[in-house]
Each structure stands twice: as C-alpha cells, then as structure tokens.
Design a protein around this motif. Structure first.
Motif, PDB file in Angstrom:
ATOM      1  N   GLY A   1      61.916  16.728  59.006  1.00 16.04           N
ATOM      2  CA  GLY A   1      61.341  16.173  57.785  1.00 16.04           C
ATOM      3  C   GLY A   1      60.476  17.212  57.103  1.00 16.04           C
ATOM      4  O   GLY A   1      59.876  18.070  57.757  1.00 16.04           O
ATOM      5  N   ALA A   2      60.414  17.155  55.801  1.00 18.93           N
ATOM      6  CA  ALA A   2      59.623  18.118  55.043  1.00 18.93           C
ATOM      7  C   ALA A   2      58.801  17.397  53.984  1.00 18.93           C
ATOM      8  O   ALA A   2      59.176  16.330  53.511  1.00 18.93           O
ATOM      9  CB  ALA A   2      60.534  19.140  54.377  1.00 18.93           C
ATOM     10  N   THR A   3      57.694  18.013  53.653  1.00 16.07           N
ATOM     11  CA  THR A   3      56.866  17.551  52.552  1.00 16.07           C
ATOM     12  C   THR A   3      57.106  18.491  51.387  1.00 16.07           C
ATOM     13  O   THR A   3      57.017  19.712  51.552  1.00 16.07           O
ATOM     14  CB  THR A   3      55.381  17.570  52.960  1.00 16.07           C
ATOM     15  OG1 THR A   3      55.220  16.712  54.082  1.00 16.07           O
ATOM     16  CG2 THR A   3      54.499  17.098  51.830  1.00 16.07           C
ATOM     17  N   CYS A   4      57.442  17.936  50.245  1.00 16.96           N
ATOM     18  CA  CYS A   4      57.731  18.738  49.054  1.00 16.96           C
ATOM     19  C   CYS A   4      56.705  18.433  47.969  1.00 16.96           C
ATOM     20  O   CYS A   4      56.295  17.285  47.805  1.00 16.96           O
ATOM     21  CB  CYS A   4      59.119  18.422  48.511  1.00 16.96           C
ATOM     22  SG  CYS A   4      60.435  18.811  49.653  1.00 16.96           S
ATOM     23  N   ARG A   5      56.340  19.472  47.229  1.00 17.23           N
ATOM     24  CA  ARG A   5      55.462  19.294  46.075  1.00 17.23           C
ATOM     25  C   ARG A   5      56.082  20.023  44.899  1.00 17.23           C
ATOM     26  O   ARG A   5      56.569  21.145  45.039  1.00 17.23           O
ATOM     27  CB  ARG A   5      54.078  19.847  46.359  1.00 17.23           C
ATOM     28  CG  ARG A   5      53.345  19.026  47.384  1.00 17.23           C
ATOM     29  CD  ARG A   5      51.843  19.037  47.135  1.00 17.23           C
ATOM     30  NE  ARG A   5      51.204  18.084  48.020  1.00 17.23           N
ATOM     31  CZ  ARG A   5      50.775  18.370  49.239  1.00 17.23           C
ATOM     32  NH1 ARG A   5      50.924  19.573  49.723  1.00 17.23           N
ATOM     33  NH2 ARG A   5      50.203  17.444  49.970  1.00 17.23           N
ATOM     34  N   ARG A   6      56.066  19.388  43.740  1.00 14.75           N
ATOM     35  CA  ARG A   6      56.655  19.986  42.541  1.00 14.75           C
ATOM     36  C   ARG A   6      55.794  21.153  42.062  1.00 14.75           C
ATOM     37  O   ARG A   6      54.599  21.012  41.850  1.00 14.75           O
ATOM     38  CB  ARG A   6      56.750  18.935  41.455  1.00 14.75           C
ATOM     39  CG  ARG A   6      57.319  19.479  40.177  1.00 14.75           C
ATOM     40  CD  ARG A   6      57.384  18.425  39.140  1.00 14.75           C
ATOM     41  NE  ARG A   6      58.753  17.956  39.137  1.00 14.75           N
ATOM     42  CZ  ARG A   6      59.246  17.170  38.233  1.00 14.75           C
ATOM     43  NH1 ARG A   6      58.485  16.698  37.291  1.00 14.75           N
ATOM     44  NH2 ARG A   6      60.491  16.816  38.287  1.00 14.75           N
TER      45      ARG A   6
END
Length: 90
Positions: free
Chosen positions: A5-10
C-alpha cells in the motif's frame, strides 16, 4: 502472495508523491511441513507521522507522473522512466 500500500499526495495536475506505507504478506514457510492456515497474513503499516516525514523528504525524488487515469486504473512513469500500472481494489 503480497500486497503493498502507498500514500499518495498530489504535487501537480499529473504528478503525485509516493510513500510505500503498508505491507501485507501471506508467507510461504517451506520449513513448516503443514504450512499456515488459510487466511493467515502478516501486516505492517507506518504511523502517519512517519509517512508525512518520509513524504516531505522524498517528494521531489519519489513520484509518479500519470499518463493515463480512470476510475480503476492509473498508468504512470517513475523518475527513472519505469512504467507502473496500478489498479484500485474494490
């Protein structure tokens, strides 16, 4: 069998930063002749403070540049030109 799982930020309209923050593994243990019962998995996740710190340190170096996106699929390139195909679990 594993799932990351990954955390993404724009970062921009096409770019997201990426921090791998979760891991789930169903281990294969050849030295245990009877194996593990179905459904046994090992799971780990980073605390949100650690994810925030990693994201602030690595956002310019670890990112995905989106080339295709729909409701269930993202095709993107990493900073080294590698191609990623990511599917959303439902």
């Amino acid at each position: 069998e594993y799932c990351v799982g990954a955390t993404c930020r724009r970062l921009s309209g096409r770019r997201v930063s990426l921090v791998f923050s979760k891991l789930r593994v169903r281990p294969w243990l050849p030295f245990v002749p009877w194996g593990l019962p179905d459904g046994v998995r090992l799971e780990a996740a980073l605390p949100s403070a650690a994810v925030d710190a990693l994201e602030s340190l690595t956002s310019s170096a670890v990112y995905l540049e989106t080339t295709y996106l729909d409701e269930g699929l993202r095709v993107a390139r990493g900073p080294g030109g590698e191609i990623y195909v990511l599917a959303r679990r439902r």
